[in-house]
Scaffold this motif. Structure first.
Motif, PDB file in Angstrom:
ATOM      1  N   MET A   1       0.848  -1.204   0.000  1.00  0.00           N
ATOM      2  CA  MET A   1       0.000   0.000   0.000  1.00  0.00           C
ATOM      3  C   MET A   1       0.878   1.248   0.000  1.00  0.00           C
ATOM      4  O   MET A   1       1.809   1.356   0.784  1.00  0.00           O
ATOM      5  N   SER A   2       0.590   2.160  -0.906  1.00  0.00           N
ATOM      6  CA  SER A   2       1.352   3.398  -0.930  1.00  0.00           C
ATOM      7  C   SER A   2       0.931   4.286   0.242  1.00  0.00           C
ATOM      8  O   SER A   2      -0.123   4.109   0.826  1.00  0.00           O
ATOM      9  N   VAL A   3       1.823   5.216   0.614  1.00  0.00           N
ATOM     10  CA  VAL A   3       1.531   6.104   1.730  1.00  0.00           C
ATOM     11  C   VAL A   3       1.695   7.535   1.266  1.00  0.00           C
ATOM     12  O   VAL A   3       2.225   7.813   0.197  1.00  0.00           O
ATOM     13  N   ASN A   5      -0.889   9.817   1.023  1.00  0.00           N
ATOM     14  CA  ASN A   5      -2.086  10.421   0.442  1.00  0.00           C
ATOM     15  C   ASN A   5      -3.004  11.028   1.499  1.00  0.00           C
ATOM     16  O   ASN A   5      -3.837  11.868   1.183  1.00  0.00           O
ATOM     17  N   SER A  35     -10.419   6.508  -0.264  1.00  0.00           N
ATOM     18  CA  SER A  35      -9.361   5.949  -1.092  1.00  0.00           C
ATOM     19  C   SER A  35      -8.757   7.060  -1.935  1.00  0.00           C
ATOM     20  O   SER A  35      -9.485   7.862  -2.541  1.00  0.00           O
ATOM     21  N   GLU A  39      -4.109   4.326  -1.839  1.00  0.00           N
ATOM     22  CA  GLU A  39      -4.185   4.153  -0.385  1.00  0.00           C
ATOM     23  C   GLU A  39      -5.651   4.171   0.046  1.00  0.00           C
ATOM     24  O   GLU A  39      -6.365   5.136  -0.207  1.00  0.00           O
ATOM     25  N   THR A  40      -6.081   3.088   0.683  1.00  0.00           N
ATOM     26  CA  THR A  40      -7.487   2.940   1.072  1.00  0.00           C
ATOM     27  C   THR A  40      -7.610   2.674   2.563  1.00  0.00           C
ATOM     28  O   THR A  40      -6.833   1.894   3.132  1.00  0.00           O
ATOM     29  N   HIS A  41      -8.568   3.320   3.181  1.00  0.00           N
ATOM     30  CA  HIS A  41      -8.855   3.107   4.597  1.00  0.00           C
ATOM     31  C   HIS A  41     -10.347   2.809   4.744  1.00  0.00           C
ATOM     32  O   HIS A  41     -11.189   3.599   4.299  1.00  0.00           O
TER      33      HIS A  41
END
Length: 399
Positions: A1-3, A5, A35, A39-41
């Motif tokens: 996961m990219s960070v 954002n 998202s 990056e999704t939460h």
């Protein structure tokens, strides 16, 4: 996961704000997701029901109501791209119930006080909600056509039509139009009619077409028009709020409720159930100009058309409570036109659902977000937990 954002500390602020709505009793529970840039939460708080028997989870299932509308518009545009439907052809071929329409001389006229329609109804009329049948926002009902819609069981409300698609079209076809095709804007019913049109043109139930062409390719494994028995323990109980006392009462149970069995009428305007991650996949496809990963659902041109305002200033002014002076309507969804809040970036598109859901995507910020609650809306004004979710989402992004 990219960070990078979202700002971690501000995501934590978002968690506290949203959990606070559960702690204060605004809602029994909720799920929210954002998202951006890969990056999704996905977060959850509270319980599936007021009895607190099971915690809300990120994969909890909700009745998403009018978040169905953009999905139905997508299904229709798939058929347009295949030249099986055309935006400006009469729909009479597939919907003979809408042939030879009569139009009320005025919205408050008797049902027999009509003139012939200037032209046939088209798919564009349905997707833009300008075909002449829909919610007339006068309460209590004051006009004969409002009472006629209620008697026929097709007045837009949280109570979805319970007959067959043919019975629904017979009821719609029995009514005169409230305005000439293409000349006004009336909420909701056009997308229900569009759902029937898609099913007839595709030669299969709307659910089957959506599964084959949208849900399956996008991996939306929990989205459909009902919840199978093996998943019903993840379905949130739906509640309505007494505006006088503020107390919540059960509107629809999970087990044994209206969405726990196949729908006789698959409402293209408001009948889907879904999860936060499923709906994010749909939103990310639209942000990707019709493509998610290796799957292309629509062309870039179709998505740009769908997310472009199609209404005149007069049409927006006649439905001010829906547009708030800062938005318009494309094909099946709202489009933001003016920034007068943290979250109304011009070009942002999506919609809200009457069962307490909200889903928008913002191309400028590459942001998709969805809020799922089980408390029915009781006002055209967004409830505080909706406002706080979108405020929190935008304050949390970097750059």
């Amino acid at each position: 996961m990219s960070v990078g954002n979202f700002v971690p500390e501000r995501l934590e602020r978002m968690r506290k704000v949203m959990a606070g709505h559960v702690e204060r009793g605004d809602v029994p529970g909720l799920v929210w997701a954002v998202s951006r840039g890969g990056e999704t939460h996905v977060e959850a708080a509270g319980t599936l029901a007021l009895n607190g028997s099971a915690p809300m989870r990120g994969d909890s299932i909700f009745r998403i109501a009018s978040l169905t509308k953009p999905v139905t518009a997508t299904a229709a545009m798939i058929l347009v791209e295949e030249s099986r439907l055309r935006l400006d052809d009469p729909v009479d071929t597939w919907l003979p119930e809408l042939a030879d329409r009569k139009v009320l001389k005025s919205v408050d006229a008797k049902l027999t006080d009509t003139v012939p329609a200037n032209r046939p109804v088209t798919l564009r009329d349905l997707l833009t909600l300008r075909f002449g049948v829909g919610a007339i926002m006068v309460y209590p009902f004051a006009y004969p056509v409002q009472h006629a819609m209620a008697e026929a069981g097709i007045a837009p409300s949280a109570d979805l039509f319970r007959g067959s698609p043919d019975a629904f079209m017979k009821a719609v076809g029995s009514l005169p139009l409230a305005h000439q095709p293409g000349e006004g804007w009336l909420y909701h019913t056009g997308l229900d009619v569009a759902g029937v049109l898609v099913a007839r043109a595709a030669g299969q139930p709307l659910s089957a077409f959506m599964q084959e062409r949208i849900f399956g390719p996008l991996g939306m494994k929990d989205t459909g028009f009902h919840v199978p028995a093996e998943k019903v323990d993840r379905l949130a109980t739906a509640y309505s709020r007494d505006v006088q006392t503020g107390k919540l009462g059960v509107y629809d149970e999970a087990r044994g409720g209206l969405f726990a069995k196949p729908a006789s009428f698959e409402s293209g305007g408001g009948g889907l159930v879904s999860t936060a991650e499923d709906y994010l996949a749909f939103q990310k496809m639209l942000l990707g100009k019709g493509k998610l990963g290796a799957e292309r659902i629509l062309s870039r041109a179709s998505v740009e058309l769908m997310t472009t305002d199609q209404l005149s200033e007069e049409q927006k002014a006649s439905a001010a409570m829906f547009f708030n002076g800062n938005s318009g309507w494309g094909l099946g969804m709202s489009v933001a036109l003016k920034r007068d809040n943290l979250f109304t970036t011009p070009g942002r598109f999506g919609w809200d659902g009457g069962y307490g859901t909200s889903g928008y995507a913002d191309p400028e910020n590459d942001l998709a977000g969805v809020l799922l609650t089980q408390r029915l809306m009781d006002s055209p004004q967004a409830p505080k937990h909706h406002v706080d979710f979108w405020t929190s989402a935008y304050q949390a992004i970097t750059g």
